[in-house]
Design an enzyme around this catalytic site. Structure first.
Site, PDB file in Angstrom:
ATOM      1  N   LYS A 234       3.147  -1.581  11.782  1.00  0.00           N
ATOM      2  CA  LYS A 234       3.697  -2.356  10.674  1.00  0.00           C
ATOM      3  C   LYS A 234       4.164  -3.735  11.173  1.00  0.00           C
ATOM      4  O   LYS A 234       4.225  -3.970  12.386  1.00  0.00           O
ATOM      5  CB  LYS A 234       4.846  -1.558  10.043  1.00  0.00           C
ATOM      6  CG  LYS A 234       4.389  -0.205   9.457  1.00  0.00           C
ATOM      7  CD  LYS A 234       5.569   0.536   8.849  1.00  0.00           C
ATOM      8  CE  LYS A 234       5.179   1.917   8.354  1.00  0.00           C
ATOM      9  NZ  LYS A 234       6.329   2.656   7.791  1.00  0.00           N
TER      10      LYS A 234
ATOM     11  N   TYR B 157       0.924   2.986  -0.395  1.00  0.00           N
ATOM     12  CA  TYR B 157       2.140   3.785  -0.545  1.00  0.00           C
ATOM     13  C   TYR B 157       2.362   4.230  -1.991  1.00  0.00           C
ATOM     14  O   TYR B 157       3.505   4.455  -2.401  1.00  0.00           O
ATOM     15  CB  TYR B 157       3.347   3.007  -0.021  1.00  0.00           C
ATOM     16  CG  TYR B 157       3.532   3.125   1.485  1.00  0.00           C
ATOM     17  CD1 TYR B 157       3.599   4.374   2.096  1.00  0.00           C
ATOM     18  CD2 TYR B 157       3.667   2.000   2.288  1.00  0.00           C
ATOM     19  CE1 TYR B 157       3.771   4.495   3.476  1.00  0.00           C
ATOM     20  CE2 TYR B 157       3.846   2.113   3.664  1.00  0.00           C
ATOM     21  CZ  TYR B 157       3.897   3.365   4.244  1.00  0.00           C
ATOM     22  OH  TYR B 157       4.080   3.487   5.605  1.00  0.00           O
TER      23      TYR B 157
ATOM     24  N   THR C 219      10.175  10.271  10.531  1.00  0.00           N
ATOM     25  CA  THR C 219      10.219   9.068   9.686  1.00  0.00           C
ATOM     26  C   THR C 219      11.441   8.196   9.974  1.00  0.00           C
ATOM     27  O   THR C 219      11.323   6.974  10.104  1.00  0.00           O
ATOM     28  CB  THR C 219      10.245   9.481   8.193  1.00  0.00           C
ATOM     29  OG1 THR C 219       9.095  10.290   7.935  1.00  0.00           O
ATOM     30  CG2 THR C 219      10.234   8.278   7.277  1.00  0.00           C
TER      31      THR C 219
ATOM     32  N   ARG D 201       8.675   6.036  17.445  1.00  0.00           N
ATOM     33  CA  ARG D 201       9.872   5.671  16.676  1.00  0.00           C
ATOM     34  C   ARG D 201      11.145   5.998  17.447  1.00  0.00           C
ATOM     35  O   ARG D 201      12.143   5.263  17.364  1.00  0.00           O
ATOM     36  CB  ARG D 201       9.858   6.382  15.323  1.00  0.00           C
ATOM     37  CG  ARG D 201       8.823   5.800  14.356  1.00  0.00           C
ATOM     38  CD  ARG D 201       8.654   6.688  13.154  1.00  0.00           C
ATOM     39  NE  ARG D 201       7.801   6.115  12.119  1.00  0.00           N
ATOM     40  CZ  ARG D 201       7.255   6.825  11.138  1.00  0.00           C
ATOM     41  NH1 ARG D 201       7.478   8.127  11.047  1.00  0.00           N
ATOM     42  NH2 ARG D 201       6.491   6.238  10.240  1.00  0.00           N
TER      43      ARG D 201
ATOM     44  N   ASN E  38      10.414   1.076  10.761  1.00  0.00           N
ATOM     45  CA  ASN E  38      10.106   2.170  11.690  1.00  0.00           C
ATOM     46  C   ASN E  38       8.758   2.016  12.384  1.00  0.00           C
ATOM     47  O   ASN E  38       8.116   2.980  12.764  1.00  0.00           O
ATOM     48  CB  ASN E  38      10.261   3.537  10.996  1.00  0.00           C
ATOM     49  CG  ASN E  38       9.278   3.724   9.854  1.00  0.00           C
ATOM     50  OD1 ASN E  38       8.474   2.849   9.568  1.00  0.00           O
ATOM     51  ND2 ASN E  38       9.334   4.889   9.213  1.00  0.00           N
TER      52      ASN E  38
ATOM     53  N   HIS F  81       2.811   3.585  11.012  1.00  0.00           N
ATOM     54  CA  HIS F  81       2.402   4.589  10.014  1.00  0.00           C
ATOM     55  C   HIS F  81       1.293   5.452  10.602  1.00  0.00           C
ATOM     56  O   HIS F  81       0.441   4.952  11.326  1.00  0.00           O
ATOM     57  CB  HIS F  81       1.861   3.873   8.766  1.00  0.00           C
ATOM     58  CG  HIS F  81       1.088   4.795   7.862  1.00  0.00           C
ATOM     59  ND1 HIS F  81       1.703   5.615   6.952  1.00  0.00           N
ATOM     60  CD2 HIS F  81      -0.251   5.063   7.773  1.00  0.00           C
ATOM     61  CE1 HIS F  81       0.781   6.338   6.320  1.00  0.00           C
ATOM     62  NE2 HIS F  81      -0.416   6.014   6.801  1.00  0.00           N
TER      63      HIS F  81
ATOM     64  N   GLU G 146      -7.024   6.493   3.305  1.00  0.00           N
ATOM     65  CA  GLU G 146      -6.480   5.291   3.946  1.00  0.00           C
ATOM     66  C   GLU G 146      -7.537   4.571   4.792  1.00  0.00           C
ATOM     67  O   GLU G 146      -7.586   3.339   4.822  1.00  0.00           O
ATOM     68  CB  GLU G 146      -5.258   5.683   4.790  1.00  0.00           C
ATOM     69  CG  GLU G 146      -4.089   6.123   3.894  1.00  0.00           C
ATOM     70  CD  GLU G 146      -2.976   6.848   4.627  1.00  0.00           C
ATOM     71  OE1 GLU G 146      -3.049   7.010   5.859  1.00  0.00           O
ATOM     72  OE2 GLU G 146      -2.009   7.258   3.947  1.00  0.00           O
TER      73      GLU G 146
HETATM   74  P1  IDP Z   1       6.147   8.640   7.082  1.00  0.00           P
HETATM   75  O1  IDP Z   1       5.919   7.154   7.290  1.00  0.00           O
HETATM   76  O2  IDP Z   1       6.824   9.243   8.291  1.00  0.00           O
HETATM   77  O3  IDP Z   1       4.911   9.384   6.645  1.00  0.00           O
HETATM   78  P2  IDP Z   1       7.178   8.771   4.331  1.00  0.00           P
HETATM   79  O4  IDP Z   1       8.240   9.711   3.845  1.00  0.00           O
HETATM   80  O5  IDP Z   1       5.782   8.949   3.823  1.00  0.00           O
HETATM   81  O6  IDP Z   1       7.233   8.802   5.925  1.00  0.00           O
HETATM   82  O7  IDP Z   1       7.699   7.298   3.974  1.00  0.00           O
HETATM   83  C1  IDP Z   1       6.825   6.215   4.032  1.00  0.00           C
HETATM   84  C2  IDP Z   1       7.548   5.000   4.537  1.00  0.00           C
HETATM   85  O8  IDP Z   1       8.512   4.582   3.581  1.00  0.00           O
HETATM   86  C3  IDP Z   1       8.361   5.206   5.821  1.00  0.00           C
HETATM   87  O9  IDP Z   1       7.583   5.142   6.987  1.00  0.00           O
HETATM   88  C4  IDP Z   1       9.357   4.058   5.744  1.00  0.00           C
HETATM   89  O10 IDP Z   1       8.739   2.833   6.176  1.00  0.00           O
HETATM   90  C5  IDP Z   1       9.604   3.953   4.249  1.00  0.00           C
HETATM   91  N1  IDP Z   1      10.836   4.644   3.872  1.00  0.00           N
HETATM   92  C6  IDP Z   1      11.028   5.970   3.730  1.00  0.00           C
HETATM   93  N2  IDP Z   1      12.300   6.228   3.365  1.00  0.00           N
HETATM   94  C7  IDP Z   1      12.913   5.019   3.263  1.00  0.00           C
HETATM   95  C8  IDP Z   1      14.242   4.613   2.903  1.00  0.00           C
HETATM   96  O11 IDP Z   1      15.130   5.412   2.605  1.00  0.00           O
HETATM   97  N3  IDP Z   1      14.487   3.257   2.918  1.00  0.00           N
HETATM   98  C9  IDP Z   1      13.511   2.328   3.244  1.00  0.00           C
HETATM   99  N4  IDP Z   1      12.274   2.684   3.578  1.00  0.00           N
HETATM  100  C10 IDP Z   1      11.989   4.004   3.587  1.00  0.00           C
END
Ligand code: IDP
Length: 151
Positions: free
Chosen positions: A9, A49, A91, A102, A112, A115, A126
């Site tokens: 990212k 997303y 995550t 991470r 983070n 992806h 994707e």
């Molecule tokens: P993942 O990236 O580990 O698959 P997902 O739950 O699919 O996790 O979430 C997608 C992305 O959304 C995360 O990688 C993060 O960048 C963002 N995200 C998830 N939860 C939050 C939050 O509470 N605040 C801001 N961004 C978030």
């Protein structure tokens, strides 16, 4: 053999972490199949997303993803989808184990670093979204058979 989509990212690209991340995937034994550095527009970020469209952080997530270049990659190997998720870590970087990407490089869920596809269905979707149809590469490829007719 399995393929997965991985994306560094904008925070990871800005911080110069593409190299260390490539190294971790290569050291693990995964094979790099495709890679490109690119800006993504709002439409692509929202499609990527889409499952989070109703979440309160969706706007923030799309703004973050379009804030700078990302490094999109396709990696191949046995159990590549789950294997990549293990290298990436949880995550929320606050909960990600040391030794994961991470866990070692990030502090907050909003930035983070990386992806990785969470299922075979997501990986297929994707890869198609970012790299298109493999039969129609979006960059011209040099064809050795045409060398004599090359101007
Ligand atoms: P993942 O990236 O580990 O698959 P997902 O739950 O699919 O996790 O979430 C997608 C992305 O959304 C995360 O990688 C993060 O960048 C963002 N995200 C998830 N939860 C939050 C939050 O509470 N605040 C801001 N961004 C978030």
């Amino acid at each position: 053999m399995e393929r997965t989509f991985v994306m560094v990212k904008p925070d990871g690209v800005r911080r110069g972490l593409v190299g260390p991340i490539l190294t971790r995937f290569e050291q693990k034994g995964f094979k790099l199949q495709d890679l490109k550095l690119m800006m993504i527009d709002r439409e692509l970020a929202e499609q990527h997303y889409g499952e989070h469209r109703e979440r309160p952080f969706f706007g923030e997530l799309v703004s973050f993803l379009t804030s700078g270049k990302v490094c999109a990659m396709v990696w191949e190997g046995p159990n590549a989808i789950a294997g990549a998720r293990l290298l990436i870590g949880q995550t929320n970087p606050a909960n990600a184990a040391p030794g994961t990407i991470r866990g070692d490089f990030a502090l907050e869920v909003s930035e983070n670093i990386i992806h990785g596809s969470d299922s075979a269905e997501s990986a297929g979707r994707e890869i198609a979204l970012f790299f298109g149809d493999a039969e129609e590469p979006d960059i011209p490829r040099f064809n050795i058979d045409e060398i004599d007719s090359y101007p």
